[in-house]
Design a protein around this motif. Structure first.
Motif, PDB file in Angstrom:
ATOM      1  N   TRP A  79       0.870  -1.186   0.000  1.00  0.00           N
ATOM      2  CA  TRP A  79       0.000   0.000   0.000  1.00  0.00           C
ATOM      3  C   TRP A  79       0.900   1.227   0.000  1.00  0.00           C
ATOM      4  O   TRP A  79       1.722   1.400   0.902  1.00  0.00           O
ATOM      5  CB  TRP A  79      -0.886   0.007   1.242  1.00  0.00           C
ATOM      6  CG  TRP A  79      -1.952  -1.034   1.211  1.00  0.00           C
ATOM      7  CD1 TRP A  79      -1.829  -2.346   1.576  1.00  0.00           C
ATOM      8  CD2 TRP A  79      -3.292  -0.860   0.789  1.00  0.00           C
ATOM      9  NE1 TRP A  79      -3.029  -2.983   1.402  1.00  0.00           N
ATOM     10  CE2 TRP A  79      -3.943  -2.107   0.927  1.00  0.00           C
ATOM     11  CE3 TRP A  79      -4.009   0.229   0.309  1.00  0.00           C
ATOM     12  CZ2 TRP A  79      -5.269  -2.287   0.601  1.00  0.00           C
ATOM     13  CZ3 TRP A  79      -5.335   0.051  -0.004  1.00  0.00           C
ATOM     14  CH2 TRP A  79      -5.954  -1.198   0.134  1.00  0.00           C
ATOM     15  N   SER A  80       0.722   2.101  -0.969  1.00  0.00           N
ATOM     16  CA  SER A  80       1.542   3.315  -1.027  1.00  0.00           C
ATOM     17  C   SER A  80       1.064   4.305   0.034  1.00  0.00           C
ATOM     18  O   SER A  80      -0.057   4.220   0.533  1.00  0.00           O
ATOM     19  CB  SER A  80       1.453   3.956  -2.412  1.00  0.00           C
ATOM     20  OG  SER A  80       0.168   4.526  -2.602  1.00  0.00           O
TER      21      SER A  80
ATOM     22  N   GLU B 172      -2.108   5.954  -1.168  1.00  0.00           N
ATOM     23  CA  GLU B 172      -3.314   5.124  -1.038  1.00  0.00           C
ATOM     24  C   GLU B 172      -3.792   5.069   0.400  1.00  0.00           C
ATOM     25  O   GLU B 172      -4.992   5.188   0.671  1.00  0.00           O
ATOM     26  CB  GLU B 172      -3.033   3.706  -1.547  1.00  0.00           C
ATOM     27  CG  GLU B 172      -2.826   3.637  -3.031  1.00  0.00           C
ATOM     28  CD  GLU B 172      -2.269   2.303  -3.482  1.00  0.00           C
ATOM     29  OE1 GLU B 172      -2.682   1.869  -4.573  1.00  0.00           O
ATOM     30  OE2 GLU B 172      -1.436   1.694  -2.768  1.00  0.00           O
TER      31      GLU B 172
ATOM     32  N   ILE C 275       8.028   3.551  -0.548  1.00  0.00           N
ATOM     33  CA  ILE C 275       6.745   3.246  -1.190  1.00  0.00           C
ATOM     34  C   ILE C 275       5.603   3.263  -0.197  1.00  0.00           C
ATOM     35  O   ILE C 275       4.640   3.995  -0.346  1.00  0.00           O
ATOM     36  CB  ILE C 275       6.786   1.864  -1.887  1.00  0.00           C
ATOM     37  CG1 ILE C 275       7.947   1.764  -2.853  1.00  0.00           C
ATOM     38  CG2 ILE C 275       5.444   1.570  -2.565  1.00  0.00           C
ATOM     39  CD1 ILE C 275       7.880   2.680  -4.039  1.00  0.00           C
ATOM     40  N   GLY C 276       5.700   2.414   0.853  1.00  0.00           N
ATOM     41  CA  GLY C 276       4.613   2.311   1.816  1.00  0.00           C
ATOM     42  C   GLY C 276       4.757   1.092   2.697  1.00  0.00           C
ATOM     43  O   GLY C 276       5.863   0.779   3.148  1.00  0.00           O
TER      44      GLY C 276
END
Length: 170
Positions: A116-117, A120, A162-163
Motif C-alpha cells: 500500500w503506497s 493510497e 513506497i509504503g
C-alpha cells in the motif's frame, strides 16, 4: 488572519506543510482574491513554483486508490477484523485500537502482502489527498506495530520509499 491582495492582480498563497483542512481554511479566508497552493515541504513548494502553474484544488493521490471492501469480516491467519462492529481480535483476544489504527489495519488486511503506497493509505484512512510527506502514515504504523502482539506472526513490513504491507503467517 489578515491577507491583502491587490484587486488588479490575482495572487497566490503558498501553504507549506499544512494539512488540507488548514489549506481549505486559508482558501475560505482569501475567497476569490488569491489561489491557494498546498505543498508538503519546501522541496515540494519549489517544484510547484518551478512548474508552469500550480494545480488547483486538492492534490490527486498518485496511482489508483483502492476502494473500501464490501465484505464485513476479514480473517487473515490469527487476525480477525470485523468491519461491521469495528472490532479486531488476534487469536481470539480482543485488541483495542483507535479509529485511525483500526482503519489502517483494515486497509492493510483487506489485501495481505499487497504494498500500500503512502498516497493510497492517506486517501483511504485519512480521506484526504497526499501531499508528499509520509509522516502521518509512518506515525500511525508505529503505533499500530506496538499494539500487535509479538509472537502472533503478524508484521507490518516497510517497503522503503513506497509504503507498507501486512505480512500474515501461513
Amino acid at each position: 488572519m489578515s491577507i491583502d491582495v491587490a484587486e488588479t492582480e490575482q495572487g497566490y498563497v503558498l501553504c507549506v506543510g499544512l494539512s488540507l483542512e488548514a489549506c481549505g481554511e486559508v482558501a475560505r479566508l482569501v475567497k476569490d482574491q488569491a489561489v491557494v497552493v498546498a505543498a508538503a515541504d519546501t522541496d515540494g513548494a519549489r517544484a510547484l513554483l518551478a512548474s508552469d502553474r500550480p494545480r488547483h484544488g486538492a492534490p490527486e493521490p498518485r496511482g489508483e486508490v483502492a476502494r473500501p471492501p464490501t465484505l464485513t469480516l476479514i480473517q487473515r491467519g490469527p487476525l480477525r477484523v470485523d468491519l461491521a462492529v469495528r472490532e479486531v481480535s488476534i487469536a481470539g483476544r480482543l485488541l483495542h485500537l483507535s479509529q485511525r489504527e483500526f482503519d489502517l489495519l483494515a486497509a492493510l488486511a483487506s489485501e495481505i502482502e499487497r504494498v500500500w503506497s503512502f498516497a493510497e493509505l492517506t486517501s483511504r484512512v485519512w480521506n484526504t489527498g497526499y501531499l508528499g510527506a509520509p509522516d502521518v502514515v509512518t506515525s500511525a504504523v508505529k503505533r499500530l506495530r506496538k499494539r500487535l502482539e509479538p509472537g502472533t506472526g503478524l508484521e507490518i513490513a516497510s517497503v522503503r520509499g513506497i509504503g507498507y504491507r501486512l505480512m500474515v503467517p501461513a
